[in-house]
Scaffold this motif. Sequence first.
Motif, PDB file in Angstrom:
ATOM      1  N   LEU A   7     -23.708  40.035  27.657  1.00  0.00           N
ATOM      2  CA  LEU A   7     -25.005  39.406  27.918  1.00  0.00           C
ATOM      3  C   LEU A   7     -25.627  39.947  29.200  1.00  0.00           C
ATOM      4  CD1 LEU A   7     -27.167  37.357  27.138  1.00  0.00           C
ATOM      5  CD2 LEU A   7     -25.848  35.618  28.388  1.00  0.00           C
ATOM      6  N   ALA A   8     -24.829  40.099  30.242  1.00  0.00           N
ATOM      7  CA  ALA A   8     -25.335  40.618  31.516  1.00  0.00           C
ATOM      8  C   ALA A   8     -25.894  42.026  31.346  1.00  0.00           C
ATOM      9  CB  ALA A   8     -24.229  40.589  32.570  1.00  0.00           C
ATOM     10  N   THR A   9     -25.216  42.860  30.588  1.00  0.00           N
ATOM     11  CA  THR A   9     -25.715  44.215  30.326  1.00  0.00           C
ATOM     12  C   THR A   9     -27.044  44.170  29.599  1.00  0.00           C
ATOM     13  OG1 THR A   9     -23.491  45.133  30.281  1.00  0.00           O
ATOM     14  CG2 THR A   9     -25.200  46.399  29.144  1.00  0.00           C
ATOM     15  N   PHE A  10     -27.154  43.324  28.585  1.00  0.00           N
ATOM     16  CA  PHE A  10     -28.412  43.179  27.856  1.00  0.00           C
ATOM     17  C   PHE A  10     -29.538  42.735  28.785  1.00  0.00           C
ATOM     18  CE2 PHE A  10     -31.457  40.381  25.804  1.00  0.00           C
ATOM     19  CZ  PHE A  10     -31.997  41.244  24.866  1.00  0.00           C
ATOM     20  N   ILE A  11     -29.274  41.764  29.638  1.00  0.00           N
ATOM     21  CA  ILE A  11     -30.293  41.252  30.561  1.00  0.00           C
ATOM     22  C   ILE A  11     -30.738  42.360  31.516  1.00  0.00           C
ATOM     23  CG2 ILE A  11     -30.695  39.658  32.482  1.00  0.00           C
ATOM     24  CD1 ILE A  11     -28.699  37.741  30.979  1.00  0.00           C
ATOM     25  N   ARG A  12     -29.789  43.083  32.078  1.00  0.00           N
ATOM     26  CA  ARG A  12     -30.133  44.163  33.021  1.00  0.00           C
ATOM     27  C   ARG A  12     -30.987  45.245  32.365  1.00  0.00           C
ATOM     28  NH1 ARG A  12     -24.350  43.640  34.231  1.00  0.00           N
ATOM     29  NH2 ARG A  12     -24.206  42.256  36.039  1.00  0.00           N
ATOM     30  N   GLN A  13     -30.762  45.505  31.097  1.00  0.00           N
ATOM     31  CA  GLN A  13     -31.512  46.540  30.387  1.00  0.00           C
ATOM     32  C   GLN A  13     -32.879  46.048  29.908  1.00  0.00           C
ATOM     33  OE1 GLN A  13     -28.765  47.613  27.271  1.00  0.00           O
ATOM     34  NE2 GLN A  13     -27.608  48.990  28.593  1.00  0.00           N
ATOM     35  N   SER A  14     -33.046  44.733  29.773  1.00  0.00           N
ATOM     36  CA  SER A  14     -34.236  44.194  29.116  1.00  0.00           C
ATOM     37  C   SER A  14     -35.230  43.503  30.043  1.00  0.00           C
ATOM     38  CB  SER A  14     -33.813  43.191  28.033  1.00  0.00           C
ATOM     39  OG  SER A  14     -32.953  43.793  27.104  1.00  0.00           O
ATOM     40  N   TYR A  15     -34.819  43.129  31.243  1.00  0.00           N
ATOM     41  CA  TYR A  15     -35.665  42.324  32.116  1.00  0.00           C
ATOM     42  C   TYR A  15     -35.714  42.894  33.525  1.00  0.00           C
ATOM     43  CZ  TYR A  15     -35.572  38.849  28.421  1.00  0.00           C
ATOM     44  OH  TYR A  15     -35.713  38.216  27.227  1.00  0.00           O
ATOM     45  N   ARG A  16     -36.689  42.431  34.282  1.00  0.00           N
ATOM     46  CA  ARG A  16     -36.798  42.793  35.691  1.00  0.00           C
ATOM     47  C   ARG A  16     -35.852  41.914  36.490  1.00  0.00           C
ATOM     48  NH1 ARG A  16     -41.224  41.173  39.723  1.00  0.00           N
ATOM     49  NH2 ARG A  16     -40.480  42.262  41.550  1.00  0.00           N
ATOM     50  N   VAL A  17     -34.750  42.469  36.907  1.00  0.00           N
ATOM     51  CA  VAL A  17     -33.733  41.734  37.656  1.00  0.00           C
ATOM     52  C   VAL A  17     -34.145  41.674  39.116  1.00  0.00           C
ATOM     53  CG1 VAL A  17     -31.314  41.709  38.378  1.00  0.00           C
ATOM     54  CG2 VAL A  17     -31.914  42.389  36.036  1.00  0.00           C
ATOM     55  N   VAL A  18     -34.143  40.460  39.682  1.00  0.00           N
ATOM     56  CA  VAL A  18     -34.492  40.301  41.093  1.00  0.00           C
ATOM     57  C   VAL A  18     -33.271  39.984  41.955  1.00  0.00           C
ATOM     58  CG1 VAL A  18     -36.894  39.687  40.661  1.00  0.00           C
ATOM     59  CG2 VAL A  18     -35.178  37.876  40.771  1.00  0.00           C
ATOM     60  N   ARG A  19     -32.172  39.593  41.292  1.00  0.00           N
ATOM     61  CA  ARG A  19     -30.915  39.363  42.011  1.00  0.00           C
ATOM     62  C   ARG A  19     -29.783  39.445  41.001  1.00  0.00           C
ATOM     63  NH1 ARG A  19     -29.456  33.821  45.104  1.00  0.00           N
ATOM     64  NH2 ARG A  19     -27.244  34.157  45.177  1.00  0.00           N
ATOM     65  N   ASP A  20     -28.701  40.075  41.419  1.00  0.00           N
ATOM     66  CA  ASP A  20     -27.592  40.307  40.496  1.00  0.00           C
ATOM     67  C   ASP A  20     -26.282  40.088  41.232  1.00  0.00           C
ATOM     68  OD1 ASP A  20     -25.909  41.194  38.470  1.00  0.00           O
ATOM     69  OD2 ASP A  20     -27.030  43.038  38.106  1.00  0.00           O
ATOM     70  N   SER A  21     -25.475  39.167  40.738  1.00  0.00           N
ATOM     71  CA  SER A  21     -24.129  38.952  41.268  1.00  0.00           C
ATOM     72  C   SER A  21     -23.188  38.796  40.076  1.00  0.00           C
ATOM     73  CB  SER A  21     -24.105  37.731  42.198  1.00  0.00           C
ATOM     74  OG  SER A  21     -24.468  36.562  41.499  1.00  0.00           O
ATOM     75  N   PRO A  22     -21.889  38.785  40.301  1.00  0.00           N
ATOM     76  CA  PRO A  22     -20.954  38.799  39.171  1.00  0.00           C
ATOM     77  C   PRO A  22     -21.156  37.693  38.132  1.00  0.00           C
ATOM     78  CG  PRO A  22     -19.784  39.288  41.185  1.00  0.00           C
ATOM     79  CD  PRO A  22     -21.189  38.905  41.589  1.00  0.00           C
ATOM     80  N   ASP A  23     -21.485  36.480  38.543  1.00  0.00           N
ATOM     81  CA  ASP A  23     -21.625  35.379  37.596  1.00  0.00           C
ATOM     82  C   ASP A  23     -23.038  34.813  37.527  1.00  0.00           C
ATOM     83  OD1 ASP A  23     -18.986  35.417  36.713  1.00  0.00           O
ATOM     84  OD2 ASP A  23     -18.301  34.114  38.322  1.00  0.00           O
ATOM     85  N   GLU A  24     -24.022  35.535  38.085  1.00  0.00           N
ATOM     86  CA  GLU A  24     -25.401  35.041  38.064  1.00  0.00           C
ATOM     87  C   GLU A  24     -26.373  36.207  38.151  1.00  0.00           C
ATOM     88  OE1 GLU A  24     -26.685  31.516  40.490  1.00  0.00           O
ATOM     89  OE2 GLU A  24     -27.987  33.033  41.404  1.00  0.00           O
ATOM     90  N   ILE A  25     -27.380  36.147  37.290  1.00  0.00           N
ATOM     91  CA  ILE A  25     -28.454  37.138  37.314  1.00  0.00           C
ATOM     92  C   ILE A  25     -29.769  36.375  37.364  1.00  0.00           C
ATOM     93  CG2 ILE A  25     -29.604  39.011  36.062  1.00  0.00           C
ATOM     94  CD1 ILE A  25     -26.901  39.595  34.720  1.00  0.00           C
ATOM     95  N   ASN A 109     -30.776  36.181  19.481  1.00  0.00           N
ATOM     96  CA  ASN A 109     -31.915  35.272  19.346  1.00  0.00           C
ATOM     97  C   ASN A 109     -31.562  33.861  19.806  1.00  0.00           C
ATOM     98  OD1 ASN A 109     -30.303  34.932  16.921  1.00  0.00           O
ATOM     99  ND2 ASN A 109     -31.985  33.691  16.136  1.00  0.00           N
ATOM    100  N   GLU A 110     -30.280  33.504  19.784  1.00  0.00           N
ATOM    101  CA  GLU A 110     -29.858  32.202  20.285  1.00  0.00           C
ATOM    102  C   GLU A 110     -29.952  32.131  21.806  1.00  0.00           C
ATOM    103  OE1 GLU A 110     -26.561  30.952  16.951  1.00  0.00           O
ATOM    104  OE2 GLU A 110     -25.981  32.387  18.509  1.00  0.00           O
ATOM    105  N   PHE A 111     -30.063  33.272  22.449  1.00  0.00           N
ATOM    106  CA  PHE A 111     -30.296  33.341  23.883  1.00  0.00           C
ATOM    107  C   PHE A 111     -31.785  33.527  24.190  1.00  0.00           C
ATOM    108  CE2 PHE A 111     -31.000  36.134  27.570  1.00  0.00           C
ATOM    109  CZ  PHE A 111     -30.565  35.293  28.575  1.00  0.00           C
ATOM    110  N   LEU A 112     -32.430  34.449  23.488  1.00  0.00           N
ATOM    111  CA  LEU A 112     -33.821  34.795  23.787  1.00  0.00           C
ATOM    112  C   LEU A 112     -34.778  33.635  23.562  1.00  0.00           C
ATOM    113  CD1 LEU A 112     -34.071  38.409  22.332  1.00  0.00           C
ATOM    114  CD2 LEU A 112     -33.951  37.719  24.736  1.00  0.00           C
TER     115      LEU A 112
END
Length: 135
Positions: A7-25, A109-112
Amino acid sequence: MATWGDLATFIRQSYRVVRDSPDEIRIRISFGPDEDTEERAQVMIIAREILDQKEDWVQIATPFATVDQVDLLSVLEEIGNTIVVGGAAVMGQHVVLRHSLPLINLDINEFLDPLELVAGAAEILEQTFTGRDDY
């Protein structure tokens, strides 16, 4: 998508990340502008949670006000009457809208869908109750 790493990989590839840590994006989702509205944005906190020290869950949360900015009863009534996904919570001094999902067998889609619904609802709540765009 069955792990936090997926999920974290998908988020990093799909959205503008403003902060990234091991258990929180944290990501920024923009709304507008169109002819009637200015551009607004909502910072979304996507965090890995472990239920009962064994099950991975993901929590989607976003602040939309501080406790001292709003009448909590009015906010809760509005959420009860209009919001389908998510619930209100007080975290520190912030009023947040949040939703949680189990990661096991999670389909994208259950996340989006909940992510977009929580972001949009929080943006409307922020605009309605504070008139600002702080989050």
